[in-house]
Scaffold this active site. Structure first.
Site, mmCIF file in Angstrom:
data_model
loop_
_atom_site.group_PDB
_atom_site.id
_atom_site.type_symbol
_atom_site.label_atom_id
_atom_site.label_comp_id
_atom_site.label_asym_id
_atom_site.label_seq_id
_atom_site.Cartn_x
_atom_site.Cartn_y
_atom_site.Cartn_z
ATOM 1 N N GLY A 8 0.732 -1.283 -0.016
ATOM 2 C CA GLY A 8 0.209 0.397 0.270
ATOM 3 C C GLY A 8 0.795 1.133 -0.146
ATOM 4 N N SER A 9 2.111 1.255 0.418
ATOM 5 C CA SER A 9 3.191 2.590 0.119
ATOM 6 C C SER A 9 3.327 2.410 -0.871
ATOM 7 C CB SER A 9 4.132 2.418 1.308
ATOM 8 O OG SER A 9 5.105 3.009 1.439
ATOM 9 N N PRO A 10 3.313 3.857 -1.917
ATOM 10 C CA PRO A 10 3.723 4.033 -3.421
ATOM 11 C C PRO A 10 5.266 4.351 -2.684
ATOM 12 C CG PRO A 10 2.558 5.889 -2.575
ATOM 13 C CD PRO A 10 2.361 4.836 -1.304
ATOM 14 N N ALA B 2 7.372 2.718 -0.972
ATOM 15 C CA ALA B 2 8.332 1.787 -0.743
ATOM 16 C C ALA B 2 8.322 0.816 -2.378
ATOM 17 C CB ALA B 2 7.382 0.453 0.011
#
Length: 210
Positions: free
Chosen positions: A12-14, A16
Site C-alpha cells: 500500500g505504500s507508493p 515502498a
C-alpha cells in the site's frame, strides 16, 4: 562479509514501490542480496501512533507540494517509468500482505510480488475488492486461489503479525524501512545511505550511490 540487508514493505505504500525499483542497482553494485520482509503498515502505524502522509500532510500549506516535487526528483533520478498513482488509494492491503507471506512459504514469492506491485502501482486497481484482486492475479498467470487459501492458515496470519511486531521492536514506524545489519534507515530518500552502509559494513570503500 556482506551484512544482512532487509527491505520492509507494504504494497500500500507508493514510496515502498519507488524504493524497490532502485534495489536491483544497489544489489549489483554492492553484491548484497536484499531480503524482502512483508509487514502490515496499518499495524505499525497503530503500534507507534504514526499515520500515513496521506493523513499527516492534509491541510498543511506547501509541504505536500514539496513532497510531490521530491517524488518527481526521485522518479527522474532512478528512471522510474511504470509508476502510476492509484486512484483508489488508500487501499486495504491485509489480504495482499497475507498472500505475500503465503507466497513466500509456497516458493512463489517473486512472481506474486511483481504481479501485486503491477496491479497496485503500474496498472492501478482497487486491490481490496475481492473480485478485482482475484481477476488481477489470474490475468498475471498467478495461481491466486492456492495462495489465497494458504493465506487463511493460522501460521501465515501469525507470521505476518510477528514480522510487523518485530519491525516495531527494532524501531520501524513506517514503510519503506531498511535494515543493514542493525542499522535502520527509513524512506526511499535514504537509499544512498543504505548503499553506503552496505559498503562500509562489507569493509569496502565509500559507496558512490546515485
Amino acid at each position: 562479509m556482506t551484512p544482512k540487508v532487509e527491505f520492509l514493505f507494504d504494497f500500500g505504500s507508493p514510496n515502498a514501490y519507488l524504493a524497490e525499483v532502485a534495489i536491483p542497482g544497489i544489489e549489483q553494485r554492492t553484491g548484497a542480496k536484499f531480503e524482502y520482509v512483508p509487514i502490515l503498515l496499518g499495524g505499525i502505524y497503530k503500534a507507534t501512533g504514526n499515520m500515513s502522509p496521506f493523513d499527516s500532510l492534509r491541510g498543511i500549506k506547501n509541504k505536500p507540494e514539496y513532497q510531490a516535487l521530491e517524488t518527481q526528483r526521485f522518479i527522474r533520478r532512478h528512471n522510474v517509468t511504470r509508476f502510476r498513482t492509484n486512484p483508489f488509494f488508500p487501499v486495504n492491503t491485509l489480504m495482499l500482505m497475507r498472500c505475500a507471506v503465503a507466497a513466500q512459504s509456497e516458493a512463489v514469492f517473486e512472481p506474486y510480488f511483481r504481479a501485486a506491485y503491477h496491479h497496485m502501482w503500474e496498472e492501478p486497481k482497487k486491490m481490496d475488492d475481492p473480485e478485482v484482486f482475484r481477476s488481477a492475479f489470474i490475468s498475471s498467470g498467478i495461481d491466486i486461489d492456492r495462495i489465497a487459501k494458504r493465506a487463511q492458515d493460522d501460521d501465515v496470519k501469525k507470521r505476518l503479525i510477528e514480522l510487523t511486531n518485530d519491525a516495531v521492536s527494532r524501531g520501524a514506524f513506517g514503510s519503506p524501512t531498511f535494515f543493514v545489519g542493525k542499522e535502520m534507515f527509513f524512506g526511499k530518500d535514504q537509499l544512498r545511505d543504505v548503499e553506503e552502509s552496505i559498503v562500509e559494513q562489507s569493509g569496502g570503500a565509500t559507496s558512490k550511490a546515485k
